[in-house]
Design an enzyme around this catalytic site. Structure first.
Site, PDB file in Angstrom:
ATOM      1  N   ASP A  18       0.827  -1.210   0.000  1.00  0.00           N
ATOM      2  CA  ASP A  18       0.000   0.000   0.000  1.00  0.00           C
ATOM      3  C   ASP A  18       0.862   1.261   0.000  1.00  0.00           C
ATOM      4  OD1 ASP A  18      -2.442   1.334  -0.001  1.00  0.00           O
ATOM      5  OD2 ASP A  18      -2.480   1.491   2.188  1.00  0.00           O
ATOM      6  N   HIS A  35       1.977   3.349  -9.137  1.00  0.00           N
ATOM      7  CA  HIS A  35       1.811   1.901  -9.340  1.00  0.00           C
ATOM      8  C   HIS A  35       2.980   1.339 -10.159  1.00  0.00           C
ATOM      9  CE1 HIS A  35      -1.966   2.237  -7.420  1.00  0.00           C
ATOM     10  NE2 HIS A  35      -2.574   2.870  -8.397  1.00  0.00           N
ATOM     11  N   LEU A 129      11.507 -19.822  -5.006  1.00  0.00           N
ATOM     12  CA  LEU A 129      10.536 -18.977  -4.294  1.00  0.00           C
ATOM     13  C   LEU A 129       9.185 -19.084  -4.997  1.00  0.00           C
ATOM     14  CD1 LEU A 129      10.293 -16.430  -2.141  1.00  0.00           C
ATOM     15  CD2 LEU A 129      10.195 -15.114  -4.244  1.00  0.00           C
TER      16      LEU A 129
HETATM   17  C1  IPE Z   1      -5.315  -2.708  -0.131  1.00  0.00           C
HETATM   18  O1  IPE Z   1      -5.047  -1.367  -0.214  1.00  0.00           O
HETATM   19  C2  IPE Z   1      -5.285  -3.342  -1.499  1.00  0.00           C
HETATM   20  C3  IPE Z   1      -3.982  -3.439  -2.160  1.00  0.00           C
HETATM   21  C4  IPE Z   1      -2.835  -3.057  -1.682  1.00  0.00           C
HETATM   22  C5  IPE Z   1      -4.007  -4.074  -3.449  1.00  0.00           C
HETATM   23  P1  IPE Z   1      -6.199  -0.258  -0.315  1.00  0.00           P
HETATM   24  O2  IPE Z   1      -5.515   1.033  -0.509  1.00  0.00           O
HETATM   25  O3  IPE Z   1      -7.185  -0.646  -1.351  1.00  0.00           O
HETATM   26  O4  IPE Z   1      -6.879  -0.352   1.112  1.00  0.00           O
HETATM   27  P2  IPE Z   1      -7.804   0.707   1.878  1.00  0.00           P
HETATM   28  O5  IPE Z   1      -8.845   1.162   0.911  1.00  0.00           O
HETATM   29  O6  IPE Z   1      -6.921   1.843   2.289  1.00  0.00           O
HETATM   30  O7  IPE Z   1      -8.339  -0.033   3.063  1.00  0.00           O
HETATM   31  C1  IPE Z   2      -1.785   0.184  -3.306  1.00  0.00           C
HETATM   32  O1  IPE Z   2      -1.493   1.527  -3.329  1.00  0.00           O
HETATM   33  C2  IPE Z   2      -1.960  -0.398  -4.677  1.00  0.00           C
HETATM   34  C3  IPE Z   2      -3.353  -0.732  -5.035  1.00  0.00           C
HETATM   35  C4  IPE Z   2      -4.375  -0.644  -4.219  1.00  0.00           C
HETATM   36  C5  IPE Z   2      -3.595  -1.188  -6.376  1.00  0.00           C
HETATM   37  P1  IPE Z   2      -2.641   2.618  -3.285  1.00  0.00           P
HETATM   38  O2  IPE Z   2      -3.021   2.964  -4.683  1.00  0.00           O
HETATM   39  O3  IPE Z   2      -3.761   2.189  -2.414  1.00  0.00           O
HETATM   40  O4  IPE Z   2      -1.873   3.831  -2.636  1.00  0.00           O
HETATM   41  P2  IPE Z   2      -2.468   4.878  -1.585  1.00  0.00           P
HETATM   42  O5  IPE Z   2      -2.924   4.103  -0.388  1.00  0.00           O
HETATM   43  O6  IPE Z   2      -3.588   5.603  -2.248  1.00  0.00           O
HETATM   44  O7  IPE Z   2      -1.303   5.761  -1.276  1.00  0.00           O
HETATM   45 MG    MG Z   3      -4.122   2.426  -0.424  1.00  0.00          MG
END
Ligand code: IPE
Ligand code: IPE
Ligand code: MG
Length: 246
Positions: A18, A35, A129
């Site tokens: 995240d 991303h 792995l």
């Molecule tokens: C969880 O992160 C999903 C991934 C990392 C793929 P999110 O960014 O979607 O989670 P919330 O919305 O903050 O809970």
């Molecule tokens: C996690 O990073 C990746 C996915 C959920 C695909 P985020 O896109 O949720 O990044 P933040 O949390 O908004 O910084």
């Molecule tokens: Mg996120």
């Protein structure tokens, strides 16, 4: 109490990757740029895990709930998946990584589904792995889907039968569950499988999660006592004491 010498690394590490969006926003870049950088970070993390003797790495790449993001971000993520499949698989194959994709296949486009089948086939003989990529995955989906499979065959639903039907039936449960990006929640990742995982929350945004950050998480794990419902005394007398002191 056992000493720190010989403290084993976690066999199975699971990561909620995240913080990509915030990483990009901080740099005045579109979220998709975060991303893209996240893919670079994953490549570094796979190598670091393999080098440290981790046997299984399971990462959360796209959740069942991420479909509700802006259409532009969702399509950017899908394109990135196709691109990453094309670009990363030869290297992973040569590095001994076996790929598994986990999630609801109904959400995969034809292009992604083809790439996934090819990636899994190309790496099927690798043993260094196991890399599980959870894509269009949710812990609730996983449990409901497993129960549906059992019900459709008229089988009874027990912990053992459910375990066999769940998406990660091919690997043991995660030992260490890491979430980057500072949030302290599971966000529907591996709800069943993380019952006894050690949780580690890192403030680093996923693109900034480097080898030192991984080592910090592994060291924290190695300092934990995993009791699985027992008492410390029981673990000490049975010789399965897992507390590692520095
Ligand atoms: C969880 O992160 C999903 C991934 C990392 C793929 P999110 O960014 O979607 O989670 P919330 O919305 O903050 O809970
Ligand atoms: C996690 O990073 C990746 C996915 C959920 C695909 P985020 O896109 O949720 O990044 P933040 O949390 O908004 O910084
Ligand atoms: Mg996120």
């Amino acid at each position: 109490m056992s000493s720190s010498t010989g403290a084993a690394p976690p066999h199975h590490v699971a990561i909620v990757m995240d913080g990509n969006g915030r990483w990009a926003t901080k740099r005045f870049l579109p979220r998709v740029a975060g991303h893209k950088q996240g893919v670079e970070s994953l490549r570094r993390c796979v190598k670091a895990c393999a080098d440290r003797g981790v046997g299984v790495l399971t990462v959360f790449a796209f959740s069942s709930e991420n479909w509700s993001r802006p259409a532009e971000e969702v399509s950017g993520l899908m394109e990135l998946m196709v691109m990453a499949l094309g670009r990363e698989v030869p290297r992973l194959r040569d590095d001994g990584v076996r790929l598994h994709f986990v999630g609801a296949r109904e959400g995969w486009t034809d292009k992604i589904a083809r790439g996934i089948v090819q990636a899994e086939a190309a790496t099927a003989d690798n043993t260094r792995l196991v890399l599980n990529v959870c894509f269009n995955y949710g812990g609730r989906w996983d449990i409901a889907h497993a129960a549906q499979q059992l019900a459709s065959r008229g089988e009874s639903i027990t912990e053992e039968t459910l375990n066999r039907e769940l998406a990660l039936a091919h690997v043991p449960d995660p030992d260490l569950f890491i979430r980057t990006g500072g949030e302290q929640r599971l966000s529907n990742f591996l709800l069943w499988q993380s019952a006894y995982s050690e949780l580690f929350f890192s403030h680093r945004l996923w693109p900034d999660f480097d080898e030192a950050a991984l080592d910090e998480a592994i060291a924290a794990y190695q300092g934990r006592e995993r009791r699985f419902g027992k008492t410390s005394d029981q673990l000490a007398t049975s010789g399965t004491h897992t507390l590692r002191t520095a």
